[in-house]
Design a protein around this motif. Structure first.
Motif, PDB file in Angstrom:
ATOM      1  N   SER A  80      -2.970 -10.484  13.303  1.00 19.26           N
ATOM      2  CA  SER A  80      -2.670  -9.056  13.301  1.00 19.26           C
ATOM      3  C   SER A  80      -3.682  -8.308  14.158  1.00 19.26           C
ATOM      4  O   SER A  80      -3.331  -7.406  14.926  1.00 19.26           O
ATOM      5  N   ARG A 101       3.041 -10.824   3.107  1.00 16.49           N
ATOM      6  CA  ARG A 101       4.440 -11.183   3.309  1.00 16.49           C
ATOM      7  C   ARG A 101       4.635 -12.675   3.573  1.00 16.49           C
ATOM      8  O   ARG A 101       5.743 -13.184   3.472  1.00 16.49           O
ATOM      9  N   THR A 114       1.757  -6.396  12.201  1.00 16.51           N
ATOM     10  CA  THR A 114       1.707  -4.988  12.592  1.00 16.51           C
ATOM     11  C   THR A 114       0.344  -4.594  13.146  1.00 16.51           C
ATOM     12  O   THR A 114       0.018  -4.956  14.267  1.00 16.51           O
ATOM     13  N   SER A 135       1.498 -15.774  11.276  1.00 15.77           N
ATOM     14  CA  SER A 135       2.147 -14.532  10.868  1.00 15.77           C
ATOM     15  C   SER A 135       3.653 -14.703  10.755  1.00 15.77           C
ATOM     16  O   SER A 135       4.269 -15.489  11.464  1.00 15.77           O
ATOM     17  N   GLN A 167      -4.765  -4.094   7.941  1.00 12.41           N
ATOM     18  CA  GLN A 167      -3.996  -3.637   6.792  1.00 12.41           C
ATOM     19  C   GLN A 167      -3.519  -4.855   6.007  1.00 12.41           C
ATOM     20  O   GLN A 167      -3.080  -5.844   6.600  1.00 12.41           O
ATOM     21  N   CYS A 193      -0.129   1.715   3.526  1.00 12.36           N
ATOM     22  CA  CYS A 193      -0.124   0.385   4.134  1.00 12.36           C
ATOM     23  C   CYS A 193       1.250   0.139   4.743  1.00 12.36           C
ATOM     24  O   CYS A 193       2.262   0.119   4.029  1.00 12.36           O
ATOM     25  N   MET A 199       6.199  -9.420   9.602  1.00  9.46           N
ATOM     26  CA  MET A 199       5.390  -8.201   9.513  1.00  9.46           C
ATOM     27  C   MET A 199       4.024  -8.401  10.161  1.00  9.46           C
ATOM     28  O   MET A 199       2.993  -8.522   9.499  1.00  9.46           O
ATOM     29  N   ASN A 239      -1.608  -7.759   4.211  1.00  7.75           N
ATOM     30  CA  ASN A 239      -0.300  -8.327   4.523  1.00  7.75           C
ATOM     31  C   ASN A 239      -0.129  -9.612   3.723  1.00  7.75           C
ATOM     32  O   ASN A 239      -0.738 -10.634   4.032  1.00  7.75           O
ATOM     33  N   ASN A 291       2.535  -2.467   5.734  1.00  8.54           N
ATOM     34  CA  ASN A 291       3.125  -3.742   5.298  1.00  8.54           C
ATOM     35  C   ASN A 291       3.631  -3.705   3.860  1.00  8.54           C
ATOM     36  O   ASN A 291       4.219  -4.679   3.395  1.00  8.54           O
TER      37      ASN A 291
END
Length: 420
Positions: A405, A392, A384, A379, A388, A49, A382, A390, A51
């Motif tokens: 994302s 954060r 990306t 977001s 995936q 991953c 991160m 995330n 992230n």
């Protein structure tokens, strides 16, 4: 809890344009008991991953689960039916993938030798459907970071270490250089490069600091690394030398924009969570008292770290914009199209104001090539690749982060397809 597996007519049905890891899947289960709560569990292994923490052991399993109510025909569709409780709630076709978490997280020491860094071509997925402790259906399959038709190859230059990805029989294709952020190393860049290779691009993930053979720290990195990457690609039969672009995220976006302003062979650039200015380097997570970049062994003018402004940011709980004018990246000198992606609430640096500044500088200069800017409300730094996990930005809507994302990644792929 004891789980039993009994003979059952229940069956998973999975539809997808392909099994690439950044593509949406449509999952349904049929021949279940009607009007019954069913728990669907996803377990993945050999998983990387982008992230996640760099130190997370890649051998740990990740898992997510959610409980649904089957309809009168004994069917559940993750595309249409809401999760009642579990790792997520509501309707979300890819919720089980975006909400994956490590089952037993543990750290693993990072290797220093470039060739010893693993890369994962695919990961394994196991889906199970439970009625209480009875497993009614189970299926396993792979999702690909790097399609089976794509080959990987290590490349070296005077100041460069990289991994090249290209399809079998590929000739005269567009190419993308990929550089990642202030974590250094190769892992994140190569994961992004692998996914982009699935769209027909030759991709070169570049390690520019943090490993043996390159700079130990993010300070005084030669811009000539990108120039050398361009030279390597132009000599490959797989690559069309007139169709080379660059992707950078975070500190790599700063690197990408600055390089594109110097090297006219770069025909397009994607800057994800960028800085519009050259910033001071980083040494052991402290300001390096030098520029991040050099050109012909001379430091590129930079904005120094300010402890005063840093303390103000902590007190005000927001990023401040401070920079020296000589450190502005001359994006108007880029000889290609530009795509800028940023979040309003970037927790690392002022990517939003940088994105606005870059677009305004291009506009005022009469920049004639296409340029685009997308700003996202949920977001953080991160932002990306699609689907995936995330976490954060824990205060933001996880669903909003997932959709942003997905949107930003699709815009990235479409931009490269159109401009290269």
């Amino acid at each position: 809890m004891t789980v039993t597996k009994e003979e059952s007519m229940s069956e998973f049905k999975i539809k997808s344009d392909n099994l690439q890891a950044d593509c949406e899947m449509r999952i349904s289960i049929t021949h279940l008991p009607a009007n019954t709560q069913i728990c669907i569990k996803a377990t993945v292994s050999d998983y990387y991953c982008v992230n996640a923490s760099m130190e997370l052991d890649h051998n740990v399993e990740w898992s997510a689960q959610a409980t649904f109510l089957s309809d009168g025909n004994g069917s559940i569709s993750l595309e249409k039916d809401p999760a009642l409780f579990g790792s997520y709630t509501g309707v979300c076709p890819m919720g089980l993938f975006f909400r994956l978490k490590p089952v037993h997280p543990r750290k693993k020491a990072l290797v220093d030798c470039f060739e010893e860094v693993p890369y994962f071509e695919s990961y394994r997925v196991c889906l199970q459907a439970f009625e209480q402790t009875r497993c009614l259906a189970e299926t396993e399959f792979k999702r690909y970071y790097q399609p089976p038709t794509v080959k990987g190859e290590v490349v070296y230059g005077l100041g460069l270490q990289g991994r090249l990805f290209f399809g079998e029989g590929c000739v005269n294709a567009p190419a993308i250089i990929v550089v990642s952020g202030s974590e250094g190393r190769i892992e994140k860049a190569q994961n992004i490069a692998q996914l982009l290779s699935g769209y027909g691009f030759v991709t070169l993930a570049v390690c520019y600091f943090g490993m043996q053979g390159v700079s130990e720290f993010l300070e005084r990195i030669p811009l000539e690394i990108v120039e050398e990457a361009i030279s390597i690609l132009k000599k490959r039969k797989e690559v069309n030398p007139d169709r080379i672009g660059i992707y950078g995220r975070s500190k790599g976006a700063e690197f990408a924009l600055l390089s594109a302003s110097r090297f006219p062979d770069l025909k397009c650039v994607v800057a994800n969570s960028p800085s519009a200015w050259v910033m001071e380097g980083i040494k052991k997570w402290k300001p390096s008292k030098s520029s991040s970049w050099t050109e012909h062994a001379k430091e590129v003018p930079y904005t120094q770290f300010s402890m005063t402004n840093y303390l103000k940011e902590k007190l005000m709980n927001r990023k401040l914009e401070y920079h020296s004018e000589e450190s502005v990246i001359p994006v108007e000198q880029i000889n290609g199209s530009v795509l800028v992606l940023a979040a309003y609430s970037d927790e690392i640096w002022p990517a939003f104001s940088s994105a606005v500044s870059i677009s305004e500088r291009l506009r005022l200069s009469g920049f004639v090539l296409p340029y685009h800017k997308y700003i996202y409300p949920n977001s953080g730094h991160m932002m990306t690749v699609a689907f995936q996990p995330n976490s954060r930005s824990p205060k933001a809507s996880w669903y909003g982060v997932m959709k942003e994302s997905e949107h930003s990644w699709k815009k990235t792929v479409a931009f490269f397809k159109e401009e290269l």
